[in-house]
Design a protein around this motif. Structure first.
Motif, mmCIF file in Angstrom:
data_model
loop_
_atom_site.group_PDB
_atom_site.id
_atom_site.type_symbol
_atom_site.label_atom_id
_atom_site.label_comp_id
_atom_site.label_asym_id
_atom_site.label_seq_id
_atom_site.Cartn_x
_atom_site.Cartn_y
_atom_site.Cartn_z
ATOM 1 N N ILE A 132 0.839 -1.203 0.000
ATOM 2 C CA ILE A 132 0.000 0.000 0.000
ATOM 3 C C ILE A 132 0.873 1.253 0.000
ATOM 4 C CG2 ILE A 132 -1.754 1.303 1.269
ATOM 5 C CD1 ILE A 132 -2.761 -1.386 2.401
ATOM 6 N N LEU A 133 1.898 1.245 0.857
ATOM 7 C CA LEU A 133 2.822 2.379 0.914
ATOM 8 C C LEU A 133 3.575 2.518 -0.412
ATOM 9 C CD1 LEU A 133 4.088 4.642 2.606
ATOM 10 C CD2 LEU A 133 5.743 2.965 3.469
ATOM 11 N N TRP A 134 3.956 1.395 -0.986
ATOM 12 C CA TRP A 134 4.651 1.358 -2.268
ATOM 13 C C TRP A 134 3.836 2.064 -3.350
ATOM 14 C CZ3 TRP A 134 4.228 -2.985 -6.230
ATOM 15 C CH2 TRP A 134 5.186 -2.849 -7.221
ATOM 16 N N LEU A 135 2.534 1.748 -3.398
ATOM 17 C CA LEU A 135 1.669 2.372 -4.401
ATOM 18 C C LEU A 135 1.551 3.878 -4.170
ATOM 19 C CD1 LEU A 135 -0.262 2.172 -6.798
ATOM 20 C CD2 LEU A 135 -2.104 1.646 -5.172
ATOM 21 N N ALA A 136 1.342 4.288 -2.917
ATOM 22 C CA ALA A 136 1.208 5.711 -2.614
ATOM 23 C C ALA A 136 2.464 6.490 -2.991
ATOM 24 C CB ALA A 136 0.897 5.901 -1.130
ATOM 25 N N ASN A 137 3.620 5.876 -2.810
ATOM 26 C CA ASN A 137 4.888 6.525 -3.139
ATOM 27 C C ASN A 137 5.157 6.591 -4.637
ATOM 28 O OD1 ASN A 137 6.239 7.450 -0.766
ATOM 29 N ND2 ASN A 137 6.498 5.330 -0.129
ATOM 30 N N SER A 138 4.316 5.943 -5.440
ATOM 31 C CA SER A 138 4.579 5.813 -6.871
ATOM 32 C C SER A 138 4.056 6.986 -7.696
ATOM 33 C CB SER A 138 3.968 4.499 -7.399
ATOM 34 O OG SER A 138 4.591 3.388 -6.802
ATOM 35 N N PHE B 294 16.896 8.294 -11.493
ATOM 36 C CA PHE B 294 17.406 7.220 -10.645
ATOM 37 C C PHE B 294 16.283 6.714 -9.750
ATOM 38 C CE2 PHE B 294 19.925 5.489 -7.097
ATOM 39 C CZ PHE B 294 20.861 4.747 -7.804
ATOM 40 N N PRO B 295 16.250 5.435 -9.422
ATOM 41 C CA PRO B 295 15.205 4.939 -8.519
ATOM 42 C C PRO B 295 15.119 5.765 -7.243
ATOM 43 C CG PRO B 295 16.460 3.112 -9.413
ATOM 44 C CD PRO B 295 17.171 4.363 -9.839
ATOM 45 N N ILE B 296 13.960 6.375 -7.035
ATOM 46 C CA ILE B 296 13.766 7.233 -5.865
ATOM 47 C C ILE B 296 12.704 6.651 -4.947
ATOM 48 C CG2 ILE B 296 12.993 9.512 -5.089
ATOM 49 C CD1 ILE B 296 14.215 10.698 -7.593
ATOM 50 N N SER B 297 11.555 6.283 -5.522
ATOM 51 C CA SER B 297 10.479 5.760 -4.682
ATOM 52 C C SER B 297 10.732 4.303 -4.330
ATOM 53 C CB SER B 297 9.135 5.887 -5.417
ATOM 54 O OG SER B 297 9.056 4.943 -6.472
ATOM 55 N N ASP B 298 10.041 3.818 -3.302
ATOM 56 C CA ASP B 298 10.170 2.426 -2.892
ATOM 57 C C ASP B 298 9.764 1.471 -4.005
ATOM 58 O OD1 ASP B 298 11.034 3.206 -0.407
ATOM 59 O OD2 ASP B 298 9.049 3.098 0.506
ATOM 60 N N SER B 299 8.838 1.904 -4.879
ATOM 61 C CA SER B 299 8.367 1.045 -5.967
ATOM 62 C C SER B 299 9.457 0.750 -6.973
ATOM 63 C CB SER B 299 7.169 1.702 -6.670
ATOM 64 O OG SER B 299 7.569 2.873 -7.356
#
Length: 489
Positions: A240-246, A264-269
Protein backbone atom coordinates in the motif's frame (compact mmCIF):
# COMPACT_ATOMS: atom_id res chain seq x y z
CA UNK A 1 12.31 -10.46 -49.37
CA UNK A 2 15.28 -9.42 -47.23
CA UNK A 3 15.72 -5.80 -46.25
CA UNK A 4 19.21 -4.28 -46.18
CA UNK A 5 20.32 -2.78 -42.88
CA UNK A 6 23.22 -0.34 -42.47
CA UNK A 7 24.83 -0.65 -39.06
CA UNK A 8 26.53 2.61 -38.08
CA UNK A 9 30.00 2.70 -36.60
CA UNK A 10 29.11 4.28 -33.28
CA UNK A 11 28.98 2.61 -29.90
CA UNK A 12 27.63 3.71 -26.53
CA UNK A 13 29.54 1.82 -23.84
CA UNK A 14 29.30 1.83 -20.03
CA UNK A 15 31.27 4.60 -18.34
CA UNK A 16 32.21 3.81 -14.73
CA UNK A 17 33.29 7.45 -14.16
CA UNK A 18 29.66 8.60 -14.17
CA UNK A 19 28.73 8.50 -10.49
CA UNK A 20 25.84 9.76 -8.39
CA UNK A 21 25.96 10.57 -4.65
CA UNK A 22 23.48 8.15 -3.13
CA UNK A 23 22.02 7.98 0.37
CA UNK A 24 23.64 5.23 2.45
CA UNK A 25 22.24 4.01 5.76
CA UNK A 26 23.85 1.02 7.45
CA UNK A 27 21.14 0.14 9.92
CA UNK A 28 19.90 2.09 12.94
CA UNK A 29 22.24 0.59 15.52
CA UNK A 30 25.39 1.08 13.46
CA UNK A 31 24.25 4.60 12.52
CA UNK A 32 23.88 5.46 16.20
CA UNK A 33 27.41 4.18 16.83
CA UNK A 34 28.76 6.22 13.95
CA UNK A 35 27.03 9.42 15.16
CA UNK A 36 28.30 8.82 18.72
CA UNK A 37 31.87 8.66 17.45
CA UNK A 38 31.48 11.88 15.48
CA UNK A 39 30.06 13.61 18.54
CA UNK A 40 33.34 12.94 20.36
CA UNK A 41 35.21 15.17 17.88
CA UNK A 42 35.78 18.82 18.63
CA UNK A 43 34.87 21.44 16.00
CA UNK A 44 38.47 21.67 14.74
CA UNK A 45 38.60 17.92 14.13
CA UNK A 46 35.17 18.03 12.47
CA UNK A 47 36.32 20.76 10.07
CA UNK A 48 39.58 19.00 9.22
CA UNK A 49 37.80 15.72 8.39
CA UNK A 50 35.11 17.51 6.39
CA UNK A 51 37.64 19.56 4.39
CA UNK A 52 39.57 16.40 3.50
CA UNK A 53 36.33 14.80 2.25
CA UNK A 54 35.38 17.87 0.22
CA UNK A 55 38.83 18.02 -1.39
CA UNK A 56 38.40 14.48 -2.65
CA UNK A 57 34.75 14.58 -3.71
CA UNK A 58 33.52 18.16 -4.32
CA UNK A 59 34.70 18.27 -7.95
CA UNK A 60 32.90 14.99 -8.69
CA UNK A 61 29.44 16.30 -7.75
CA UNK A 62 27.36 19.42 -8.09
CA UNK A 63 27.05 21.09 -4.63
CA UNK A 64 27.89 17.99 -2.60
CA UNK A 65 27.66 19.94 0.67
CA UNK A 66 23.89 20.31 0.17
CA UNK A 67 23.69 16.55 -0.47
CA UNK A 68 25.46 15.91 2.85
CA UNK A 69 22.96 18.15 4.66
CA UNK A 70 19.98 16.34 3.08
CA UNK A 71 21.38 12.95 4.02
CA UNK A 72 22.01 14.10 7.57
CA UNK A 73 18.41 15.29 7.80
CA UNK A 74 17.23 11.81 6.83
CA UNK A 75 18.69 10.40 10.06
CA UNK A 76 17.73 13.38 12.26
CA UNK A 77 15.10 11.28 14.12
CA UNK A 78 17.85 8.80 15.05
CA UNK A 79 20.09 11.65 16.23
CA UNK A 80 17.34 13.23 18.32
CA UNK A 81 16.47 9.81 19.80
CA UNK A 82 20.06 9.77 21.12
CA UNK A 83 19.19 12.88 23.19
CA UNK A 84 21.35 15.07 20.93
CA UNK A 85 20.21 18.62 20.12
CA UNK A 86 20.03 18.34 16.32
CA UNK A 87 19.25 22.03 15.75
CA UNK A 88 22.11 22.99 18.03
CA UNK A 89 24.74 21.12 16.01
CA UNK A 90 27.05 23.13 13.76
CA UNK A 91 26.55 23.04 10.00
CA UNK A 92 29.99 21.47 9.60
CA UNK A 93 29.10 18.62 11.97
CA UNK A 94 25.82 17.99 10.11
CA UNK A 95 27.70 17.91 6.80
CA UNK A 96 30.24 15.49 8.22
CA UNK A 97 27.52 13.17 9.53
CA UNK A 98 25.82 13.41 6.12
CA UNK A 99 29.06 12.43 4.37
CA UNK A 100 29.06 9.18 6.33
CA UNK A 101 25.51 8.63 5.05
CA UNK A 102 26.57 9.07 1.42
CA UNK A 103 28.12 6.72 -1.11
CA UNK A 104 29.03 7.02 -4.76
CA UNK A 105 27.15 4.80 -7.17
CA UNK A 106 28.41 4.27 -10.72
CA UNK A 107 25.16 4.33 -12.67
CA UNK A 108 26.60 2.93 -15.91
CA UNK A 109 29.33 0.61 -14.62
CA UNK A 110 27.62 -2.61 -15.80
CA UNK A 111 25.70 -1.65 -18.96
CA UNK A 112 24.07 1.07 -21.05
CA UNK A 113 21.43 -0.53 -23.21
CA UNK A 114 17.82 -0.75 -24.45
CA UNK A 115 17.80 2.71 -26.10
CA UNK A 116 14.91 4.74 -27.45
CA UNK A 117 15.11 7.92 -29.54
CA UNK A 118 12.80 10.94 -29.88
CA UNK A 119 12.91 14.26 -31.68
CA UNK A 120 14.10 17.07 -29.39
CA UNK A 121 11.72 19.94 -28.64
CA UNK A 122 14.35 22.40 -29.91
CA UNK A 123 15.03 22.12 -33.65
CA UNK A 124 16.51 25.61 -34.10
CA UNK A 125 19.82 26.38 -35.80
CA UNK A 126 19.95 23.25 -37.94
CA UNK A 127 20.74 22.83 -41.62
CA UNK A 128 18.50 21.10 -44.17
CA UNK A 129 18.22 17.36 -43.51
CA UNK A 130 19.38 17.62 -39.88
CA UNK A 131 17.40 16.69 -36.77
CA UNK A 132 18.27 17.17 -33.11
CA UNK A 133 17.43 14.05 -31.11
CA UNK A 134 17.44 12.80 -27.55
CA UNK A 135 18.38 9.17 -26.90
CA UNK A 136 17.44 7.49 -23.65
CA UNK A 137 19.15 4.41 -22.25
CA UNK A 138 18.66 1.93 -19.47
CA UNK A 139 21.85 2.24 -17.43
CA UNK A 140 22.80 -0.38 -14.83
CA UNK A 141 25.40 -0.41 -12.10
CA UNK A 142 26.28 -2.49 -9.05
CA UNK A 143 23.51 -4.90 -8.09
CA UNK A 144 21.92 -4.43 -11.54
CA UNK A 145 19.98 -1.38 -10.34
CA UNK A 146 18.65 0.38 -13.44
CA UNK A 147 18.11 4.08 -14.13
CA UNK A 148 17.34 6.24 -17.17
CA UNK A 149 20.08 8.38 -18.71
CA UNK A 150 20.07 10.62 -21.77
CA UNK A 151 22.31 11.71 -24.64
CA UNK A 152 21.64 14.55 -27.09
CA UNK A 153 22.80 14.43 -30.69
CA UNK A 154 22.21 15.63 -34.25
CA UNK A 155 21.38 13.39 -37.19
CA UNK A 156 22.73 14.85 -40.42
CA UNK A 157 21.35 14.53 -43.95
CA UNK A 158 23.28 11.27 -44.37
CA UNK A 159 21.81 9.86 -41.13
CA UNK A 160 25.15 10.08 -39.35
CA UNK A 161 24.82 10.87 -35.65
CA UNK A 162 26.95 13.46 -33.92
CA UNK A 163 26.74 13.09 -30.14
CA UNK A 164 27.01 16.21 -28.00
CA UNK A 165 29.62 16.34 -25.23
CA UNK A 166 28.67 14.62 -22.00
CA UNK A 167 28.39 16.65 -18.78
CA UNK A 168 30.55 15.77 -15.77
CA UNK A 169 28.25 16.14 -12.74
CA UNK A 170 25.23 13.86 -12.42
CA UNK A 171 22.12 15.68 -11.19
CA UNK A 172 19.51 13.78 -9.19
CA UNK A 173 16.07 15.31 -9.30
CA UNK A 174 14.10 16.80 -6.45
CA UNK A 175 10.98 14.76 -5.79
CA UNK A 176 7.49 16.09 -5.04
CA UNK A 177 4.92 13.49 -4.06
CA UNK A 178 1.29 13.66 -5.02
CA UNK A 179 -0.57 15.04 -2.01
CA UNK A 180 -4.22 14.03 -2.65
CA UNK A 181 -5.62 10.66 -3.75
CA UNK A 182 -8.97 9.41 -5.01
CA UNK A 183 -9.88 6.51 -2.73
CA UNK A 184 -11.86 4.52 -5.32
CA UNK A 185 -9.05 4.60 -7.91
CA UNK A 186 -6.44 3.82 -5.27
CA UNK A 187 -8.40 0.78 -4.07
CA UNK A 188 -8.86 -0.47 -7.63
CA UNK A 189 -5.11 -0.47 -8.20
CA UNK A 190 -4.48 -2.28 -4.91
CA UNK A 191 -6.89 -5.04 -5.95
CA UNK A 192 -5.13 -5.27 -9.33
CA UNK A 193 -1.86 -5.73 -7.42
CA UNK A 194 -3.53 -8.64 -5.53
CA UNK A 195 -2.86 -7.05 -2.16
CA UNK A 196 -4.62 -8.98 0.62
CA UNK A 197 -8.20 -7.67 0.93
CA UNK A 198 -8.44 -7.81 4.73
CA UNK A 199 -5.41 -5.58 5.18
CA UNK A 200 -6.66 -3.12 2.58
CA UNK A 201 -9.94 -2.79 4.49
CA UNK A 202 -8.17 -2.35 7.85
CA UNK A 203 -6.18 0.64 6.60
CA UNK A 204 -8.51 2.23 4.05
CA UNK A 205 -11.93 1.97 5.69
CA UNK A 206 -11.60 5.14 7.78
CA UNK A 207 -10.17 7.32 5.02
CA UNK A 208 -12.44 9.81 3.19
CA UNK A 209 -13.20 9.62 -0.57
CA UNK A 210 -10.32 12.07 -1.14
CA UNK A 211 -7.44 11.53 1.27
CA UNK A 212 -4.05 13.10 1.85
CA UNK A 213 -0.79 11.26 1.20
CA UNK A 214 0.66 12.34 4.57
CA UNK A 215 -2.27 10.87 6.55
CA UNK A 216 -2.04 7.49 4.82
CA UNK A 217 1.75 7.43 5.16
CA UNK A 218 1.57 8.14 8.91
CA UNK A 219 -1.04 5.40 9.39
CA UNK A 220 1.08 2.87 7.51
CA UNK A 221 4.33 3.82 9.25
CA UNK A 222 2.63 3.49 12.65
CA UNK A 223 1.30 0.04 11.78
CA UNK A 224 4.64 -1.06 10.31
CA UNK A 225 6.40 0.10 13.49
CA UNK A 226 4.64 -2.57 15.54
CA UNK A 227 7.40 -5.10 16.44
CA UNK A 228 4.86 -7.94 16.66
CA UNK A 229 3.46 -7.40 13.14
CA UNK A 230 2.94 -10.60 11.13
CA UNK A 231 4.93 -11.01 7.91
CA UNK A 232 1.83 -11.31 5.71
CA UNK A 233 0.41 -8.07 7.09
CA UNK A 234 3.78 -6.30 6.77
CA UNK A 235 3.98 -7.27 3.09
CA UNK A 236 0.45 -5.99 2.40
CA UNK A 237 1.05 -2.67 4.19
CA UNK A 238 4.35 -2.20 2.37
CA UNK A 239 2.52 -2.72 -0.93
CA UNK A 240 0.00 0.00 0.00
CA UNK A 241 2.82 2.38 0.91
CA UNK A 242 4.65 1.36 -2.27
CA UNK A 243 1.67 2.37 -4.40
CA UNK A 244 1.21 5.71 -2.61
CA UNK A 245 4.89 6.53 -3.14
CA UNK A 246 4.58 5.81 -6.87
CA UNK A 247 2.88 9.13 -7.76
CA UNK A 248 5.36 12.02 -7.92
CA UNK A 249 7.01 14.79 -9.93
CA UNK A 250 10.73 14.94 -10.68
CA UNK A 251 12.33 18.40 -10.92
CA UNK A 252 15.83 18.91 -12.34
CA UNK A 253 17.87 22.10 -12.03
CA UNK A 254 17.96 24.29 -15.13
CA UNK A 255 21.74 24.62 -14.96
CA UNK A 256 22.14 20.88 -15.60
CA UNK A 257 22.86 19.47 -19.04
CA UNK A 258 20.52 16.72 -20.24
CA UNK A 259 23.39 14.22 -20.08
CA UNK A 260 23.71 15.03 -16.36
CA UNK A 261 20.04 14.32 -15.57
CA UNK A 262 19.53 10.77 -14.38
CA UNK A 263 16.14 9.35 -13.48
CA UNK A 264 17.41 7.22 -10.64
CA UNK A 265 15.20 4.94 -8.52
CA UNK A 266 13.77 7.23 -5.87
CA UNK A 267 10.48 5.76 -4.68
CA UNK A 268 10.17 2.43 -2.89
CA UNK A 269 8.37 1.05 -5.97
CA UNK A 270 11.59 1.42 -7.95
CA UNK A 271 14.14 0.41 -5.32
CA UNK A 272 15.60 -2.27 -7.61
CA UNK A 273 15.38 -0.35 -10.84
CA UNK A 274 13.64 1.51 -13.65
CA UNK A 275 13.52 -0.74 -16.68
CA UNK A 276 13.12 -0.27 -20.45
CA UNK A 277 11.58 3.19 -20.88
CA UNK A 278 9.88 3.50 -24.27
CA UNK A 279 9.85 7.23 -25.06
CA UNK A 280 7.53 8.65 -27.70
CA UNK A 281 6.70 12.13 -29.02
CA UNK A 282 2.96 12.32 -28.43
CA UNK A 283 0.85 14.81 -30.42
CA UNK A 284 -2.60 15.41 -28.91
CA UNK A 285 -5.78 16.36 -30.78
CA UNK A 286 -5.13 20.06 -30.04
CA UNK A 287 -1.62 19.73 -31.60
CA UNK A 288 0.09 20.09 -28.20
CA UNK A 289 3.25 18.02 -27.90
CA UNK A 290 4.71 16.18 -24.93
CA UNK A 291 7.20 13.38 -24.54
CA UNK A 292 5.85 10.33 -22.74
CA UNK A 293 7.26 6.95 -21.87
CA UNK A 294 6.07 3.72 -20.36
CA UNK A 295 8.50 1.87 -18.13
CA UNK A 296 8.61 -0.91 -15.57
CA UNK A 297 9.28 -0.16 -11.90
CA UNK A 298 10.77 -3.03 -9.93
CA UNK A 299 11.23 -3.31 -6.17
CA UNK A 300 12.84 -6.74 -6.01
CA UNK A 301 9.67 -8.85 -5.95
CA UNK A 302 6.90 -6.92 -7.74
CA UNK A 303 6.78 -4.98 -11.01
CA UNK A 304 4.59 -1.93 -11.62
CA UNK A 305 3.99 -0.46 -15.10
CA UNK A 306 4.31 3.33 -14.96
CA UNK A 307 4.00 6.36 -17.20
CA UNK A 308 6.33 9.35 -17.26
CA UNK A 309 5.70 12.56 -19.19
CA UNK A 310 7.59 15.82 -19.79
CA UNK A 311 7.33 18.98 -21.86
CA UNK A 312 10.91 20.16 -21.36
CA UNK A 313 13.09 17.29 -19.99
CA UNK A 314 13.50 19.32 -16.76
CA UNK A 315 10.27 18.33 -15.02
CA UNK A 316 8.74 14.87 -15.25
CA UNK A 317 5.40 13.61 -13.95
CA UNK A 318 5.37 9.96 -12.87
CA UNK A 319 2.30 7.83 -12.19
CA UNK A 320 1.30 4.15 -12.23
CA UNK A 321 -0.75 2.66 -15.05
CA UNK A 322 -4.05 1.12 -14.00
CA UNK A 323 -6.36 -1.59 -15.31
CA UNK A 324 -6.23 -5.27 -16.14
CA UNK A 325 -4.41 -4.40 -19.37
CA UNK A 326 -1.62 -2.59 -17.50
CA UNK A 327 0.11 -5.80 -16.50
CA UNK A 328 3.49 -7.34 -17.19
CA UNK A 329 6.18 -5.51 -19.21
CA UNK A 330 6.37 -4.31 -22.83
CA UNK A 331 3.80 -1.48 -22.91
CA UNK A 332 4.25 1.08 -25.70
CA UNK A 333 2.04 4.11 -26.35
CA UNK A 334 0.96 5.16 -29.86
CA UNK A 335 2.21 8.67 -30.79
CA UNK A 336 -1.31 10.02 -31.32
CA UNK A 337 -4.92 9.12 -30.58
CA UNK A 338 -6.86 6.84 -32.90
CA UNK A 339 -10.50 7.82 -33.39
CA UNK A 340 -10.35 9.95 -30.26
CA UNK A 341 -8.84 7.32 -27.99
CA UNK A 342 -5.36 6.66 -26.65
CA UNK A 343 -3.87 3.43 -28.00
CA UNK A 344 -1.28 1.15 -26.44
CA UNK A 345 0.65 -2.00 -27.34
CA UNK A 346 1.01 -4.60 -24.62
CA UNK A 347 2.22 -8.14 -23.92
CA UNK A 348 0.08 -9.03 -20.92
CA UNK A 349 0.70 -12.78 -21.11
CA UNK A 350 4.45 -12.55 -21.74
CA UNK A 351 4.10 -14.25 -25.14
CA UNK A 352 1.84 -12.37 -27.57
CA UNK A 353 1.37 -8.82 -28.81
CA UNK A 354 -1.85 -7.04 -27.85
CA UNK A 355 -3.44 -3.66 -28.53
CA UNK A 356 -5.82 -1.70 -26.31
CA UNK A 357 -7.67 1.63 -26.37
CA UNK A 358 -8.64 4.04 -23.60
CA UNK A 359 -10.15 7.43 -22.87
CA UNK A 360 -7.53 7.97 -20.17
CA UNK A 361 -3.81 7.56 -20.72
CA UNK A 362 -3.37 5.89 -17.32
CA UNK A 363 -6.33 3.47 -17.47
CA UNK A 364 -6.10 0.33 -19.63
CA UNK A 365 -8.50 -2.60 -19.61
CA UNK A 366 -9.79 -4.52 -22.63
CA UNK A 367 -7.00 -6.06 -24.69
CA UNK A 368 -7.21 -7.27 -28.31
CA UNK A 369 -4.84 -9.97 -29.56
CA UNK A 370 -2.64 -8.46 -32.25
CA UNK A 371 0.14 -10.94 -33.01
CA UNK A 372 1.18 -14.43 -31.99
CA UNK A 373 4.58 -16.05 -32.65
CA UNK A 374 4.54 -17.23 -36.27
CA UNK A 375 8.14 -17.80 -37.33
CA UNK A 376 10.77 -19.99 -35.68
CA UNK A 377 12.89 -17.03 -34.56
CA UNK A 378 9.97 -15.78 -32.40
CA UNK A 379 8.43 -19.06 -31.18
CA UNK A 380 9.22 -18.26 -27.50
CA UNK A 381 7.62 -14.81 -27.51
CA UNK A 382 6.93 -11.73 -29.59
CA UNK A 383 6.77 -8.15 -28.31
CA UNK A 384 7.25 -4.57 -29.36
CA UNK A 385 10.53 -2.69 -29.63
CA UNK A 386 9.00 0.69 -28.87
CA UNK A 387 6.06 2.84 -29.90
CA UNK A 388 4.52 2.48 -33.37
CA UNK A 389 5.70 4.84 -36.11
CA UNK A 390 3.23 6.62 -38.39
CA UNK A 391 3.84 6.25 -42.14
CA UNK A 392 1.55 6.95 -45.08
CA UNK A 393 1.35 3.20 -45.70
CA UNK A 394 0.36 2.30 -42.14
CA UNK A 395 1.60 1.96 -38.58
CA UNK A 396 5.13 0.57 -38.62
CA UNK A 397 5.77 -1.52 -35.51
CA UNK A 398 9.27 -2.72 -34.74
CA UNK A 399 9.06 -6.02 -32.89
CA UNK A 400 11.35 -8.41 -31.08
CA UNK A 401 11.20 -12.17 -31.21
CA UNK A 402 12.83 -14.79 -29.00
CA UNK A 403 13.87 -18.08 -30.56
CA UNK A 404 16.24 -20.96 -29.91
CA UNK A 405 18.93 -20.48 -27.24
CA UNK A 406 16.96 -17.42 -26.05
CA UNK A 407 18.29 -15.42 -29.00
CA UNK A 408 16.58 -12.04 -29.43
CA UNK A 409 16.06 -10.69 -32.96
CA UNK A 410 14.33 -7.54 -34.22
CA UNK A 411 11.49 -7.72 -36.76
CA UNK A 412 8.96 -5.38 -38.35
CA UNK A 413 5.20 -5.36 -39.03
CA UNK A 414 2.77 -2.97 -40.71
CA UNK A 415 -0.78 -2.24 -39.56
CA UNK A 416 -3.77 -0.27 -40.84
CA UNK A 417 -3.77 3.42 -39.86
CA UNK A 418 -7.47 3.60 -38.98
CA UNK A 419 -7.67 0.14 -37.43
CA UNK A 420 -4.27 -0.97 -36.11
CA UNK A 421 -5.68 -4.38 -35.22
CA UNK A 422 -5.53 -5.19 -38.97
CA UNK A 423 -2.13 -6.47 -40.06
CA UNK A 424 -0.96 -5.39 -43.53
CA UNK A 425 2.35 -7.24 -43.53
CA UNK A 426 5.03 -8.86 -41.40
CA UNK A 427 8.63 -9.76 -42.17
CA UNK A 428 9.23 -13.50 -42.24
CA UNK A 429 12.92 -12.99 -41.52
CA UNK A 430 14.43 -10.79 -38.78
CA UNK A 431 15.27 -7.23 -39.73
CA UNK A 432 18.21 -7.40 -37.33
CA UNK A 433 19.92 -10.43 -35.78
CA UNK A 434 22.98 -10.51 -33.51
CA UNK A 435 26.18 -10.54 -35.58
CA UNK A 436 29.12 -12.59 -34.40
CA UNK A 437 30.72 -9.57 -32.73
CA UNK A 438 27.39 -8.60 -31.12
CA UNK A 439 26.77 -11.92 -29.36
CA UNK A 440 28.91 -11.36 -26.26
CA UNK A 441 27.73 -9.28 -23.32
CA UNK A 442 25.84 -9.27 -20.03
CA UNK A 443 23.07 -11.31 -21.72
CA UNK A 444 24.50 -13.02 -24.83
CA UNK A 445 22.78 -13.24 -28.23
CA UNK A 446 20.46 -10.25 -27.82
CA UNK A 447 19.64 -7.25 -30.00
CA UNK A 448 16.84 -5.10 -28.57
CA UNK A 449 15.37 -1.63 -28.94
CA UNK A 450 12.92 0.52 -27.01
CA UNK A 451 12.07 3.00 -29.77
CA UNK A 452 12.97 4.30 -33.24
CA UNK A 453 12.18 7.36 -35.38
CA UNK A 454 11.86 8.16 -39.08
CA UNK A 455 14.30 10.69 -40.55
CA UNK A 456 15.23 11.49 -44.15
CA UNK A 457 12.86 8.74 -45.31
CA UNK A 458 14.85 6.23 -43.28
CA UNK A 459 14.20 4.20 -40.16
CA UNK A 460 16.68 5.24 -37.46
CA UNK A 461 16.86 2.24 -35.14
CA UNK A 462 18.99 2.43 -31.97
CA UNK A 463 19.50 -0.97 -30.42
CA UNK A 464 21.24 -2.69 -27.54
CA UNK A 465 23.99 -5.25 -28.03
CA UNK A 466 23.67 -8.23 -25.66
CA UNK A 467 22.44 -6.03 -22.79
CA UNK A 468 25.83 -4.36 -22.46
CA UNK A 469 26.31 -1.54 -24.98
CA UNK A 470 24.26 0.22 -27.67
CA UNK A 471 24.56 1.39 -31.26
CA UNK A 472 22.16 2.20 -34.11
CA UNK A 473 21.23 1.09 -37.60
CA UNK A 474 19.60 2.75 -40.61
CA UNK A 475 17.00 1.14 -42.89
CA UNK A 476 15.64 2.62 -46.12
CA UNK A 477 11.96 3.22 -45.39
CA UNK A 478 10.71 2.64 -48.93
CA UNK A 479 12.52 -0.70 -49.13
CA UNK A 480 11.16 -1.75 -45.74
CA UNK A 481 7.55 -0.78 -46.48
CA UNK A 482 7.70 -2.47 -49.89
CA UNK A 483 8.92 -5.68 -48.27
CA UNK A 484 6.18 -5.51 -45.65
CA UNK A 485 3.42 -5.01 -48.23
CA UNK A 486 4.78 -7.86 -50.38
CA UNK A 487 4.93 -10.17 -47.36
CA UNK A 488 1.12 -10.28 -47.27
CA UNK A 489 0.78 -11.32 -50.90
Amino acid sequence: MRVSVVRKNIKFIPDSKRVVARYFMNGEERTQQMVARIMTLNEKQVLETLEQTLREFARRHRNISSIFIKHCEKISPIIEAMQIDYDGMSLDRKMLIGSYCTMEYAIESAAIFNPSIVEDFDQSGLEAGEKRVIISFRATGEGHISSIVFRRGILDKHNNLQIMKIGHNIDKAEIEHKTLFNKERFLTKLYEMHTKDKYIVQIMQDLPDEFEFAILKNMLNTALGDPSIREERRTALEEILWLANSFYDLLFKHDSDITERVIFPISDSESRGIEDARFVRFIDDDDSVRIMATYTAYNGHTILPKLISTEDFYSFRVMPLNGEGAQNKNLALFPRKIKGKFAMLARIDGVNNYIMYSDRVTQWNKTILLQEPRYTWEFTQIGNCGSPLWTEEGWLIITHGVGTMRRYCIGASLFDLDDPSKEIGRLAEPLLSPLEDEREGYVPNVVYSCGAIIHNNSLILPYAVSDYSSTYAVVDLVELLTALKKSKQ
